[in-house]
Design an enzyme around this catalytic site. Structure first.
Site, PDB file in Angstrom:
ATOM      1  N   LYS A  45     -10.088  -5.948  -6.222  1.00 16.78           N
ATOM      2  CA  LYS A  45      -8.962  -5.324  -5.165  1.00 16.78           C
ATOM      3  C   LYS A  45      -9.668  -4.219  -4.325  1.00 16.78           C
ATOM      4  O   LYS A  45      -9.501  -2.890  -5.124  1.00 16.78           O
ATOM      5  CB  LYS A  45      -7.962  -4.951  -5.720  1.00 16.78           C
ATOM      6  CG  LYS A  45      -6.711  -4.798  -4.579  1.00 16.78           C
ATOM      7  CD  LYS A  45      -5.728  -4.011  -4.988  1.00 16.78           C
ATOM      8  CE  LYS A  45      -5.650  -2.455  -5.043  1.00 16.78           C
ATOM      9  NZ  LYS A  45      -6.077  -1.982  -3.787  1.00 16.78           N
ATOM     10  N   GLU A  91     -12.350   6.273 -13.868  1.00 18.58           N
ATOM     11  CA  GLU A  91     -12.913   7.303 -13.679  1.00 18.58           C
ATOM     12  C   GLU A  91     -12.298   7.941 -12.381  1.00 18.58           C
ATOM     13  O   GLU A  91     -11.856   7.428 -11.269  1.00 18.58           O
ATOM     14  CB  GLU A  91     -14.268   6.790 -12.911  1.00 18.58           C
ATOM     15  CG  GLU A  91     -15.511   7.758 -12.583  1.00 18.58           C
ATOM     16  CD  GLU A  91     -15.484   8.154 -11.235  1.00 18.58           C
ATOM     17  OE1 GLU A  91     -14.828   9.599 -11.034  1.00 18.58           O
ATOM     18  OE2 GLU A  91     -15.973   7.616 -10.231  1.00 18.58           O
ATOM     19  N   CYS A 106     -15.506  12.792  -5.801  1.00 18.48           N
ATOM     20  CA  CYS A 106     -15.233  13.211  -6.760  1.00 18.48           C
ATOM     21  C   CYS A 106     -16.062  14.100  -7.637  1.00 18.48           C
ATOM     22  O   CYS A 106     -15.634  14.981  -8.282  1.00 18.48           O
ATOM     23  CB  CYS A 106     -14.656  12.061  -7.825  1.00 18.48           C
ATOM     24  SG  CYS A 106     -16.011  10.732  -8.374  1.00 18.48           S
ATOM     25  N   GLU A 114      -7.901  19.176  -6.735  1.00 18.31           N
ATOM     26  CA  GLU A 114      -8.954  18.384  -5.919  1.00 18.31           C
ATOM     27  C   GLU A 114      -8.633  18.316  -4.582  1.00 18.31           C
ATOM     28  O   GLU A 114      -7.328  17.557  -4.319  1.00 18.31           O
ATOM     29  CB  GLU A 114      -9.112  17.173  -6.623  1.00 18.31           C
ATOM     30  CG  GLU A 114     -10.313  16.334  -5.839  1.00 18.31           C
ATOM     31  CD  GLU A 114     -10.687  14.930  -6.505  1.00 18.31           C
ATOM     32  OE1 GLU A 114     -12.011  14.562  -6.842  1.00 18.31           O
ATOM     33  OE2 GLU A 114      -9.626  14.296  -7.273  1.00 18.31           O
TER      34      GLU A 114
END
Length: 481
Positions: A177, A251, A285, A385
């Site tokens: 997906k 992750e 990231c 973040e």
């Protein structure tokens, strides 16, 4: 404009179950550049059914590993033949500067494929050991089953390959997906998979939103989930998988610290931090966004970073002269600008950049690359973040204090140490609670495991450990004597 009218379900291009479509808008021009169908619940069910049939009764899981390796090699060769087109497509779709799309999007994808193929050739899919009671034990690596793969928009092909390649090499069947922000590159990947000639049912590709993603995570026909994305979404997925004891690899986010020791060559350090901290316009990231500098060198580090960041060219991602492109969507632009204002409200000093649109760019989802000085590690811009070109320079007292600050984060995905003494840098790196680090650089190493400590995830990708994430281990004890 690139338009797809079908979804790739069970290895066949198929008319979608609904008329829902995803319209892709250029982050640079804000004009429509593509359209794909949006996968729905019925499409997902059909994809899982095809994957289930192919796994339970098809040839793919039962092939000799060498035959699967050959099939994935065909896919790798077909991908390599279209690399320039794919890099341009990704830049058009999600705004990555073309230099990064060529190197960090498509180039890294090819390197990851090659690394996984090499690891698969070296894998002991079945081995014999001496048992504790004198007999022999056969230890087998068998495919985990139907794998549901959910990928993000920031490096769409690279993250997909971190999961798809080992799943296929292990013998899993796959429902992929892609996100609604990068559906074009997802279906372009389906074209290449189709060209590689995998057996029917082995792979499906359904661009779709969060609801379909959750249906995939909870689908009773799925054995394994692999997800890359936000930590908040990862917590939800882990909870859902835990209810059914479904295998899961996550992750997730990062807030990586780059520790600049006093003996580091500052010119070389800042030059290399340009890539390590600002790759993909900061939408990574693994970006090194917490810059730790001793109080003695803090101002010197800030000045050097401000000069570097202030000199970066910003604009059209398809222009090879631009280092920084737009962010993926207006919501991301607004998010990053809000964090810049939060940093100011928290008392951090803007050394370069700040809120507002870069000069000369009247359209597109651009932000000004920003460096904050004198940031306390407890500040939101140091703990959360941001996912944009925003750096926080944090002062430390001594090396012990730097290690403490680096570890004072809920995340633990990446990090780096900058020093003229590599062995001392390695000693420091050993004490940082994070899954990957670099000394005087930060680059993903595809032959070694990648993943996070703490809230940065569960499990590992790349290297032989990446393949292990898609296998179940079986032991068969042979008769004694």
């Amino acid at each position: 404009m690139r338009v797809y009218k079908e979804l790739y379900i069970g290895g066949r291009w198929t008319t979608p179950a609904t008329d829902s479509a995803i319209e892709v808008v250029s982050p640079h021009s804000e004009q429509l550049v593509g359209r794909t169908p949006e996968g729905g619940a019925d499409d997902l069910d059909a994809a899982v059914a095809a994957a289930r049939e192919a796994f339970d009764n098809g040839e793919w899981p039962r092939l000799d590993p060498a035959e699967r390796i050959a099939a994935v090699q065909r896919f790798a060769d077909a991908y390599r033949a279209r690399q320039d087109e794919l890099a341009e497509l990704i830049s058009t779709e999600m705004g990555a500067p073309i230099w990064f799309s060529q190197i960090g999007q498509v180039g890294a994808t090819m390197m990851a494929l090659d690394s996984y193929l090499a690891a698969a050739r070296d894998t002991k899919w079945e081995e014999r050991r001496t048992g504790a009671f004198g007999g022999e034990v056969v230890v087998r690596r068998e495919p985990a089953g139907v794998a549901g793969i959910i990928t993000p928009w920031n490096v769409p092909h690279f993250v997909t390959m971190a999961k798809l390649a080992p799943a296929l090499l292990a013998g899993c069947t796959v429902v992929l997906k892609p996100p609604p922000e990068s559906p074009l590159s997802g279906l372009a990947l389906a074209e290449i998979l189709d060209e590689a000639g995998l057996p029917e049912g082995v792979v499906s590709v359904l661009p779709a939103g969060r609801e379909v993603g959750e249906r995939l995570v909870t689908h009773p026909g799925v054995d394994k989930i692999s997800f890359t994305g936000s930590t908040a979404a990862g917590r939800r997925i882990a909870s859902l998988c835990g209810q059914d004891l479904r295998r899961v690899t996550l992750e997730l986010g990062g807030k990586s610290a780059a520790i600049i020791l006093d003996d580091a060559d500052l010119g070389q350090t800042v030059e290399r931090l340009q890539l390590a901290s600002l790759m993909n316009s900061g939408q990574a990231c693994i970006a090194q966004t917490r810059i730790l500098a001793s109080r003695k060198r803090h101002d010197e580090v800030v000045d050097a970073l401000a000069e570097m960041v202030g000199g970066l060219t910003i604009g059209d991602p398809l222009d090879h002269g631009n280092y920084i492109g737009p962010l993926v969507a207006r919501r991301q632009q607004e998010r990053v600008e809000n964090y810049i204002r939060i940093g100011q409200d928290e008392g951090a000093k803007v050394a370069v950049g700040g809120p507002g649109r870069p000069e000369g760019l009247d359209s597109g989802w651009y932000v000004r690359p920003t460096v904050f000085a004198g940031v306390d590690n407890s500040a939101r811009i140091a703990q959360e973040e941001i996912f944009g070109p925003v750096l926080a320079v944090i002062p430390y007292d001594d090396t012990e204090d730097a290690i403490r600050i680096a570890n004072d984060s809920e995340y633990g995905l990446a990090g780096s140490v900058w020093t003229s003494d590599v062995e001392h840098g390695l000693d420091v790196a050993r004490r940082i609670r994070t899954g990957t680090l670099g000394i005087n650089q930060y680059l993903l190493e595809f032959n070694a495991p990648f993943g996070g400590f703490k809230a940065s995830g569960i499990g590992r990708e790349f290297g032989p450990e990446g393949i292990d994430g898609y296998v179940e281990l079986k032991s068969v004890a042979l008769p004694i004597g």
